[in-house]
Design an enzyme around this catalytic site. Structure first.
Site, PDB file in Angstrom:
ATOM      1  N   ARG A   6      23.870 -35.149   9.859  1.00  6.95           N
ATOM      2  CA  ARG A   6      25.150 -34.462   9.604  1.00  6.95           C
ATOM      3  C   ARG A   6      25.613 -34.805   8.206  1.00  6.95           C
ATOM      4  NH1 ARG A   6      30.443 -34.158  13.443  1.00  6.95           N
ATOM      5  NH2 ARG A   6      29.058 -32.677  14.455  1.00  6.95           N
ATOM      6  N   LYS A   8      26.713 -45.857  -1.706  1.00  6.06           N
ATOM      7  CA  LYS A   8      26.423 -46.407  -3.046  1.00  6.06           C
ATOM      8  C   LYS A   8      25.881 -45.305  -3.951  1.00  6.06           C
ATOM      9  CE  LYS A   8      24.730 -50.734  -1.041  1.00  6.06           C
ATOM     10  NZ  LYS A   8      23.461 -51.481  -0.899  1.00  6.06           N
ATOM     11  N   HIS A  24      26.146 -25.466  12.951  1.00  9.76           N
ATOM     12  CA  HIS A  24      26.041 -26.576  13.908  1.00  9.76           C
ATOM     13  C   HIS A  24      25.259 -26.020  15.113  1.00  9.76           C
ATOM     14  CE1 HIS A  24      26.759 -30.066  16.181  1.00  9.76           C
ATOM     15  NE2 HIS A  24      28.068 -30.163  16.115  1.00  9.76           N
ATOM     16  N   ARG A  51      31.068 -36.698  19.787  1.00 16.70           N
ATOM     17  CA  ARG A  51      30.173 -36.069  20.768  1.00 16.70           C
ATOM     18  C   ARG A  51      28.768 -35.826  20.247  1.00 16.70           C
ATOM     19  NH1 ARG A  51      35.290 -35.347  22.239  1.00 16.70           N
ATOM     20  NH2 ARG A  51      35.486 -35.078  20.006  1.00 16.70           N
ATOM     21  N   THR A  52      28.648 -35.265  19.067  1.00 16.41           N
ATOM     22  CA  THR A  52      27.309 -34.878  18.632  1.00 16.41           C
ATOM     23  C   THR A  52      26.415 -36.102  18.467  1.00 16.41           C
ATOM     24  OG1 THR A  52      28.272 -32.968  17.535  1.00 16.41           O
ATOM     25  CG2 THR A  52      26.017 -33.510  16.952  1.00 16.41           C
TER      26      THR A  52
HETATM   27  C1  NCD Z   1      32.658 -29.809  15.937  1.00 14.35           C
HETATM   28  C2  NCD Z   1      32.024 -30.214  14.641  1.00 14.35           C
HETATM   29  O1  NCD Z   1      32.007 -31.370  14.259  1.00 14.35           O
HETATM   30  O2  NCD Z   1      31.537 -29.304  14.011  1.00 14.35           O
HETATM   31  N1  NCD Z   1      32.543 -30.667  16.985  1.00 14.35           N
HETATM   32  C3  NCD Z   1      31.319 -30.998  17.505  1.00 14.35           C
HETATM   33  O3  NCD Z   1      30.420 -31.373  16.805  1.00 14.35           O
HETATM   34  N2  NCD Z   1      31.131 -30.912  18.820  1.00 14.35           N
HETATM   35  C4  NCD Z   1      33.929 -29.109  15.792  1.00 14.35           C
HETATM   36  C5  NCD Z   1      35.002 -29.693  14.925  1.00 14.35           C
HETATM   37  O4  NCD Z   1      34.864 -30.719  14.271  1.00 14.35           O
HETATM   38  O5  NCD Z   1      36.055 -29.068  14.891  1.00 14.35           O
END
Ligand code: NCD
Length: 313
Positions: free
Chosen positions: A109, A88, A137, A60-61
């Site tokens: 991320r 690497k 997040h 999703r993100t």
């Molecule tokens: C979450 C995350 O990756 O922090 N999901 C998200 O990004 N919408 C929650 C999770 O991984 O449990």
């Protein structure tokens, strides 16, 4: 808000009005149903390149940020761990130094707590924290709160939220708490799985907190406006037990009958066994519908403010 244009933590917000301004922009994206190339004159990323670098998996993100950029007329470069020089053993700062010369904003991320904030120091372009290990997040918590705002019609007059599950490592919950403190009139129930409690420093300063034992969750549910479920973060270190074999609270359809009619159930997803699939069709279950869609609009608003607006400057 601090002088950095990065969005690294929800603690950067210094007044509820800043959150409402972001929601107003998300509302604009929502009501205009912006689809490239007929972008809104108010929200237009034409000529901008957004880099999404996800060194930890995501559905999703990453996809909502990419959809948000594309819908606003921007373009996207994607990098994942498997396709990157991170695999690497390149230093994170070196990858970020490089990527920041290609694009106009970096959505990052990383599995390590603090890594996104660290990386931002080496970036020439705004960095958006899309999750740093068990840290924060921010855009997910903002999307969740925006969903509550849409569902209730306002968030000025207070509401109650129960966070349930892995509160120790669930970073979306960590990003909720500064927002809760900022709003001031939110009652928080913390119903952590055993061994997965929220670190007290994260809820220090929240006016109204109730610690709920798993076995007592049903007792408190009738008072809850927002039930926020989370999965066990099995990929983080020191996970205590196999969640499938555990007695952790699991939401089942019959439990909805003890909740308020106006309540809603959120989950940042991915969902594991903590919500039974038979709950999905219930009108209070917003996790596969409104919450996901609002994640798109909210991220459109974030990209707009990072690149064209003044909210994060
Ligand atoms: C979450 C995350 O990756 O922090 N999901 C998200 O990004 N919408 C929650 C999770 O991984 O449990």
């Amino acid at each position: 808000m601090n002088s950095a244009k990065h969005l690294l933590s929800t603690a950067q917000f210094t007044a509820p009005e800043e959150v409402y301004a972001l929601f107003a922009t998300a509302d604009h994206a929502r009501t205009k149903q912006i689809v490239r190339p007929a972008s809104s004159p108010l929200m237009n990323l034409d000529g901008k390149i957004i880099v999404t670098a996800f060194y930890e998996n995501s559905t999703r993100t990453r996809c909502s940020f990419e959809a948000a950029a594309l819908r606003l007329g921007g373009q996207v470069i994607t990098e994942t761990f498997a396709t990157s020089s991170q695999s690497k053993n390149e230093r994170l700062e070196d990858s970020v130094r490089t990527l920041s010369q290609y694009g106009d904003a970096l959505v990052l991320r990383h599995p390590e707590i603090g890594a996104v904030g660290f990386a931002a120091e080496f970036s020439k372009i705004p960095v958006i924290n899309a999750g740093d290990g068990a840290g924060e997040h921010p855009t997910q918590a903002l999307a969740d709160l925006y969903t509550v705002f849409r569902h209730r019609g306002e968030i000025d007059n207070g509401f109650s939220v129960m966070f349930c599950g892995d509160l120790r490592d669930g970073r979306t919950v960590h990003s909720w708490l500064p927002l809760v403190k900022l709003l001031g009139n939110v009652k928080v129930f913390l119903a952590a799985n055993e061994g997965m409690s929220l670190s007290p420093h994260l809820y220090q300063g929240v006016e109204n907190v109730v610690l709920v034992e798993q076995k007592n969750i049903k007792m408190f549910l009738p008072a809850v406006d927002v039930l926020y479920m989370t999965r066990v973060q099995e990929e983080r270190k020191d996970r205590p037990t196999q969640p499938e074999a555990s007695g952790f609270f699991k939401l089942r359809p019959e439990i909805y009958s003890i909740m308020k009619k106006s309540a809603c159930v959120l989950h940042p997803l991915p969902r594991n066994s903590e919500i039974h699939p038979d709950c999905d069709a219930h009108h209070a279950s917003l996790y596969h519908t409104e919450q996901v869609k609002n994640g798109l609009y909210l991220r459109m608003a974030v990209l707009h403010h990072v690149l064209r607006g003044d909210l994060f400057r």
